[in-house]
Design an enzyme around this catalytic site. Structure first.
Site, PDB file in Angstrom:
ATOM      1  N   GLU A   1      -4.470  13.654 -16.581  1.00  0.00           N
ATOM      2  CA  GLU A   1      -4.567  14.535 -17.659  1.00  0.00           C
ATOM      3  C   GLU A   1      -4.776  15.839 -17.463  1.00  0.00           C
ATOM      4  O   GLU A   1      -5.844  16.292 -16.932  1.00  0.00           O
ATOM      5  CB  GLU A   1      -5.294  13.701 -18.572  1.00  0.00           C
ATOM      6  CG  GLU A   1      -5.343  14.295 -20.116  1.00  0.00           C
ATOM      7  CD  GLU A   1      -6.792  13.736 -21.080  1.00  0.00           C
ATOM      8  OE1 GLU A   1      -6.028  12.728 -21.740  1.00  0.00           O
ATOM      9  OE2 GLU A   1      -7.660  14.019 -20.839  1.00  0.00           O
TER      10      GLU A   1
ATOM     11  N   LYS B   1     -14.825   2.876 -20.318  1.00  0.00           N
ATOM     12  CA  LYS B   1     -13.136   3.066 -21.094  1.00  0.00           C
ATOM     13  C   LYS B   1     -12.441   1.699 -20.988  1.00  0.00           C
ATOM     14  O   LYS B   1     -11.809   1.160 -22.035  1.00  0.00           O
ATOM     15  CB  LYS B   1     -12.542   4.205 -20.498  1.00  0.00           C
ATOM     16  CG  LYS B   1     -11.480   4.655 -21.563  1.00  0.00           C
ATOM     17  CD  LYS B   1     -11.070   5.945 -21.010  1.00  0.00           C
ATOM     18  CE  LYS B   1     -10.318   6.645 -22.064  1.00  0.00           C
ATOM     19  NZ  LYS B   1     -10.133   8.118 -21.971  1.00  0.00           N
TER      20      LYS B   1
ATOM     21  N   SER C   1     -17.801   5.358 -15.930  1.00  0.00           N
ATOM     22  CA  SER C   1     -16.791   5.852 -16.915  1.00  0.00           C
ATOM     23  C   SER C   1     -15.662   5.075 -17.218  1.00  0.00           C
ATOM     24  O   SER C   1     -14.913   4.703 -18.132  1.00  0.00           O
ATOM     25  CB  SER C   1     -16.532   7.240 -16.985  1.00  0.00           C
ATOM     26  OG  SER C   1     -17.709   8.075 -17.145  1.00  0.00           O
TER      27      SER C   1
HETATM   28  P1  0O2 Z   1     -14.302  12.339 -20.941  1.00  0.00           P
HETATM   29  O1  0O2 Z   1     -15.474  12.092 -20.713  1.00  0.00           O
HETATM   30  O2  0O2 Z   1     -14.049  13.732 -21.424  1.00  0.00           O
HETATM   31  O3  0O2 Z   1     -13.422  11.991 -20.003  1.00  0.00           O
HETATM   32  P2  0O2 Z   1      -6.107   7.567 -23.399  1.00  0.00           P
HETATM   33  O4  0O2 Z   1      -6.970   8.601 -22.434  1.00  0.00           O
HETATM   34  O5  0O2 Z   1      -4.995   8.244 -23.810  1.00  0.00           O
HETATM   35  O6  0O2 Z   1      -5.896   6.253 -22.942  1.00  0.00           O
HETATM   36  P3  0O2 Z   1      -7.905   8.258 -25.375  1.00  0.00           P
HETATM   37  O7  0O2 Z   1      -9.068   8.425 -24.875  1.00  0.00           O
HETATM   38  O8  0O2 Z   1      -7.997   7.838 -27.048  1.00  0.00           O
HETATM   39  O9  0O2 Z   1      -7.186   7.367 -24.667  1.00  0.00           O
HETATM   40  O10 0O2 Z   1      -7.027  10.001 -25.431  1.00  0.00           O
HETATM   41  P4  0O2 Z   1      -7.507  11.040 -26.101  1.00  0.00           P
HETATM   42  O11 0O2 Z   1      -7.697  10.786 -27.634  1.00  0.00           O
HETATM   43  O12 0O2 Z   1      -6.408  11.879 -25.825  1.00  0.00           O
HETATM   44  O13 0O2 Z   1      -8.484  11.831 -25.265  1.00  0.00           O
HETATM   45  C1  0O2 Z   1      -8.744  11.981 -24.103  1.00  0.00           C
HETATM   46  C2  0O2 Z   1      -9.876  12.853 -23.704  1.00  0.00           C
HETATM   47  O14 0O2 Z   1      -9.962  13.961 -24.664  1.00  0.00           O
HETATM   48  C3  0O2 Z   1     -10.949  12.299 -24.086  1.00  0.00           C
HETATM   49  O15 0O2 Z   1     -11.567  11.847 -22.588  1.00  0.00           O
HETATM   50  C4  0O2 Z   1     -11.873  13.634 -24.177  1.00  0.00           C
HETATM   51  O16 0O2 Z   1     -11.963  14.460 -22.887  1.00  0.00           O
HETATM   52  C5  0O2 Z   1     -10.998  14.291 -25.143  1.00  0.00           C
HETATM   53  N1  0O2 Z   1     -11.301  14.151 -26.324  1.00  0.00           N
HETATM   54  C6  0O2 Z   1     -10.516  13.546 -27.429  1.00  0.00           C
HETATM   55  N2  0O2 Z   1     -11.179  13.330 -28.567  1.00  0.00           N
HETATM   56  C7  0O2 Z   1     -12.216  14.029 -28.552  1.00  0.00           C
HETATM   57  C8  0O2 Z   1     -13.283  14.275 -29.581  1.00  0.00           C
HETATM   58  O17 0O2 Z   1     -13.281  14.003 -30.621  1.00  0.00           O
HETATM   59  N3  0O2 Z   1     -14.199  15.240 -29.132  1.00  0.00           N
HETATM   60  C9  0O2 Z   1     -14.143  15.441 -27.921  1.00  0.00           C
HETATM   61  N4  0O2 Z   1     -15.315  16.362 -27.544  1.00  0.00           N
HETATM   62  N5  0O2 Z   1     -13.231  15.163 -26.901  1.00  0.00           N
HETATM   63  C10 0O2 Z   1     -12.485  14.431 -27.320  1.00  0.00           C
HETATM   64  P5  0O2 Z   1     -12.596  10.789 -22.822  1.00  0.00           P
HETATM   65  O18 0O2 Z   1     -12.284   9.802 -21.754  1.00  0.00           O
HETATM   66  O19 0O2 Z   1     -12.892  10.271 -24.283  1.00  0.00           O
HETATM   67  O20 0O2 Z   1     -13.925  11.356 -22.389  1.00  0.00           O
END
Ligand code: 0O2
Length: 206
Positions: free
Chosen positions: A145, A59, A55
């Site tokens: 986070e 990313k 992951s």
């Molecule tokens: P995972 O699998 O949960 O780890 P950044 O991390 O700040 O560099 P990012 O990823 O755009 O950039 O930050 P953001 O938008 O704050 O999102 C961070 C995490 O929030 C995501 O991690 C998800 O866990 C959650 N998230 C954000 N947007 C969504 C969404 O639309 N739907 C869902 N279900 N979760 C969301 P990851 O790495 O994307 O995924």
């Protein structure tokens, strides 16, 4: 992990693991102490994870960076991830305040996706923190986070996440619209439950 000394990469991952352990302990102390002092436990459950190597690579690639330890440290902010799930909207903000008032972390950034949900309908409160880890020779700060959300928001986010993985490409527009509408319904339910909670509190606080 091309061009990097595997021992350095293992050492980097180890530091994230230490940060997760530290944060787990700090959060437990903060929240238990709060419960002891106020008689109120705002937490339903807490989940924590270290982002998998695949992951992290995905990313980095999505953000347009090559793999290097420097790029990972600079551009991936959620290798250490915590999710605190609570019952009511007011619990989310209570927990945010408890964490922000703690002298044990530095707050890097806070994003209120509850007041300003993402276009997908996603809502949650995100706190980016720096966790101190005490190594043999020095102290370092590692990013983590913390996502704080209600049970209803967690329900929506978990199912939406599952759907995203099931679909090979982008989610079709009509499905996005449906998910957005589910997110609106969940928001209404959270507001209603908060209202009921406030009424019950008025009785029990008398
Ligand atoms: P995972 O699998 O949960 O780890 P950044 O991390 O700040 O560099 P990012 O990823 O755009 O950039 O930050 P953001 O938008 O704050 O999102 C961070 C995490 O929030 C995501 O991690 C998800 O866990 C959650 N998230 C954000 N947007 C969504 C969404 O639309 N739907 C869902 N279900 N979760 C969301 P990851 O790495 O994307 O995924």
């Amino acid at each position: 992990m091309n061009q990097e000394n595997p021992r350095d990469w293992e050492g980097t991952l180890l530091k994230y693991r230490f940060a997760k352990t530290m944060l787990e302990a700090e959060l437990e102390i903060l929240l238990k102490e709060h419960e002891h002092r106020t008689g109120n436990n705002p937490v339903e459950h807490i989940k924590s994870r270290l982002k998998s190597e695949s992951s992290i690579l995905k990313k980095l690639k999505d953000k347009g960076y090559e793999f290097s330890i420097e790029n990972v440290e600079k551009h991936i902010h959620d290798i250490v991830g915590f999710r605190i799930v609570c019952s009511f909207l007011s619990d989310v903000y209570d927990i945010v305040n408890i964490i922000k008032e703690s002298k044990n972390f530095k707050i890097l950034e806070e994003i209120d996706y509850i007041k300003n949900p993402k276009d997908s309908g996603y809502s949650s409160y995100h706190l980016m923190v720096l966790v101190p880890i005490h190594l043999e020779q020095k102290q370092e700060y590692i990013e983590a986070e913390i996502q704080i959300r209600t049970l209803a928001m967690d329900f929506w986010a978990s199912l939406e996440h599952k759907l995203q993985y099931k679909l090979p490409n982008d989610i079709p527009v009509y499905l996005k619209r449906e998910l957005l509408s589910c997110s609106d319904e969940i928001k209404m339910m959270d507001t209603k439950m908060q209202h009921l909670y406030d009424i019950v509190k008025k009785y029990t606080d008398k």
